[in-house]
Write a protein that holds these residues in place. Structure first.
Motif, short mmCIF file in Angstrom:
data_model
loop_
_atom_site.label_atom_id
_atom_site.label_comp_id
_atom_site.label_asym_id
_atom_site.label_seq_id
_atom_site.Cartn_x
_atom_site.Cartn_y
_atom_site.Cartn_z
N PHE A 9 0.84 -1.19 0.00
CA PHE A 9 0.00 0.00 0.00
C PHE A 9 0.88 1.25 0.00
N ASP A 10 1.88 1.28 0.87
CA ASP A 10 2.78 2.44 0.96
C ASP A 10 3.51 2.67 -0.37
N ARG A 11 3.91 1.60 -1.03
CA ARG A 11 4.68 1.71 -2.26
C ARG A 11 3.79 2.10 -3.44
N LEU A 12 2.59 1.55 -3.54
CA LEU A 12 1.76 1.76 -4.72
C LEU A 12 0.73 2.88 -4.58
N ILE A 13 0.12 3.00 -3.43
CA ILE A 13 -1.02 3.91 -3.28
C ILE A 13 -0.63 5.25 -2.68
N LEU A 14 0.20 5.27 -1.67
CA LEU A 14 0.54 6.54 -1.02
C LEU A 14 1.06 7.61 -1.98
N PRO A 15 1.87 7.27 -2.99
CA PRO A 15 2.30 8.32 -3.93
C PRO A 15 1.15 8.91 -4.76
N LEU A 16 0.01 8.25 -4.78
CA LEU A 16 -1.13 8.70 -5.59
C LEU A 16 -2.19 9.45 -4.78
N VAL A 17 -2.00 9.55 -3.49
CA VAL A 17 -3.03 10.15 -2.63
C VAL A 17 -3.29 11.61 -2.99
N ASP A 18 -2.26 12.38 -3.32
CA ASP A 18 -2.48 13.78 -3.70
C ASP A 18 -3.32 13.89 -4.97
N ASP A 19 -3.04 13.03 -5.96
CA ASP A 19 -3.86 13.02 -7.18
C ASP A 19 -5.31 12.69 -6.86
N GLY A 20 -5.50 11.70 -6.01
CA GLY A 20 -6.85 11.31 -5.63
C GLY A 20 -7.56 12.42 -4.89
N PHE A 21 -6.84 13.11 -4.00
CA PHE A 21 -7.43 14.20 -3.25
C PHE A 21 -7.87 15.33 -4.18
N ARG A 22 -7.04 15.66 -5.16
CA ARG A 22 -7.41 16.73 -6.09
C ARG A 22 -8.67 16.36 -6.87
N LEU A 23 -8.76 15.11 -7.31
CA LEU A 23 -9.97 14.67 -8.02
C LEU A 23 -11.18 14.74 -7.09
N ALA A 24 -11.04 14.26 -5.88
CA ALA A 24 -12.15 14.28 -4.93
C ALA A 24 -12.56 15.71 -4.60
N ARG A 25 -11.59 16.61 -4.48
CA ARG A 25 -11.91 18.01 -4.18
C ARG A 25 -12.70 18.64 -5.32
N TRP A 26 -12.32 18.33 -6.54
CA TRP A 26 -13.05 18.88 -7.68
C TRP A 26 -14.46 18.30 -7.75
N LEU A 27 -14.60 17.02 -7.53
CA LEU A 27 -15.92 16.40 -7.68
C LEU A 27 -16.86 16.76 -6.53
N THR A 28 -16.33 16.89 -5.32
CA THR A 28 -17.21 17.23 -4.19
C THR A 28 -17.34 18.73 -4.00
N GLY A 29 -16.36 19.49 -4.49
CA GLY A 29 -16.39 20.94 -4.35
C GLY A 29 -15.92 21.43 -3.00
N SER A 30 -15.32 20.55 -2.21
CA SER A 30 -14.92 20.94 -0.86
C SER A 30 -13.71 20.12 -0.42
N ALA A 31 -12.73 20.80 0.14
CA ALA A 31 -11.55 20.09 0.65
C ALA A 31 -11.91 19.19 1.83
N THR A 32 -12.81 19.66 2.68
CA THR A 32 -13.22 18.86 3.84
C THR A 32 -13.94 17.59 3.39
N ASP A 33 -14.85 17.73 2.44
CA ASP A 33 -15.56 16.56 1.92
C ASP A 33 -14.60 15.62 1.19
N ALA A 34 -13.64 16.20 0.50
CA ALA A 34 -12.65 15.38 -0.20
C ALA A 34 -11.83 14.55 0.77
N GLU A 35 -11.54 15.10 1.95
CA GLU A 35 -10.81 14.33 2.96
C GLU A 35 -11.62 13.11 3.40
N ASP A 36 -12.93 13.30 3.59
CA ASP A 36 -13.79 12.17 3.95
C ASP A 36 -13.79 11.12 2.85
N VAL A 37 -13.91 11.58 1.62
CA VAL A 37 -13.91 10.65 0.47
C VAL A 37 -12.59 9.89 0.40
N MET A 38 -11.49 10.59 0.63
CA MET A 38 -10.18 9.94 0.52
C MET A 38 -9.97 8.89 1.60
#
Length: 182
Positions: A9-38
């Motif tokens: 998980f650390d090797r494959l997924i952790l480097p992608l968390v920022d990309d995932g957060f940006r997508l979640a922030r755009w789709l939910t419209g909120s950084a707080t909601d994106a944190e929950d989604v992530m």
């Protein structure tokens, strides 16, 4: 949780968390909601990690983030019809612009202009229907190919291309209207 699973998980997924957060922030419209989604997306990814074939981990993880966003939106904003391409998103505050300008030591005036342009772009993207916003963000902010966007969103490549073209047209129309008003 096994040590090997955690390392994978650390090797494959952790480097992608920022990309995932940006997508979640755009789709939910909120950084707080994106944190929950992530949180949900990372849990789902960890639990499914043993089924991952390491060919395109980024597309796999962004698909999980996308699906977690839609699940979260369906639960927390049930009035939104996620399948409608004509849906206009609810009023949202302007989103932060992702990334800093690459110019060395910009002047204060340049910084204000760049901030204003970033806010205008974020505002214009925020007005797009969810399906168009999704493909635009995946293409322009995450640099995914049409094929990868097709895998993430679960729609044919032709639909990805069509949504992207319509999203760009709407952004240009929005900027033209803004320019005509000034």
């Amino acid at each position: 949780m096994s040590v090997e699973a955690r390392r994978r998980f650390d090797r494959l997924i952790l480097p992608l968390v920022d990309d995932g957060f940006r997508l979640a922030r755009w789709l939910t419209g909120s950084a707080t909601d994106a944190e929950d989604v992530m949180q949900e997306a990372c849990l789902r990814a960890f639990l499914a990690l043993d089924r991952l074939i390491e060919t395109n981990v980024r597309a796999w993880f962004l698909t999980i983030v996308r699906n977690a966003c839609y699940s979260w939106l369906a639960k927390h904003r049930p009035g939104i019809n996620l399948s409608s391409e004509l849906l206009q998103p609810r009023d949202r505050s302007l989103l932060e612009r992702g990334g800093a300008a690459a110019e060395p030591m910009p002047s204060p005036e340049d910084m204000l202009i760049a901030k204003d342009e970033g806010e205008r772009l974020a505002g214009a993207i925020g007005t797009l229907p969810l399906a168009m916003k999704e493909v635009l963000v995946l293409r322009e902010y995450h640099g995914l190919s049409y094929r990868e966007i097709s895998e993430v969103s679960g729609v044919p490549i032709g639909t990805v291309m069509s949504r992207l073209a319509r999203a760009r047209e709407q952004l240009l129309a929005s900027f033209r209207r803004t320019a005509d008003e000034t």
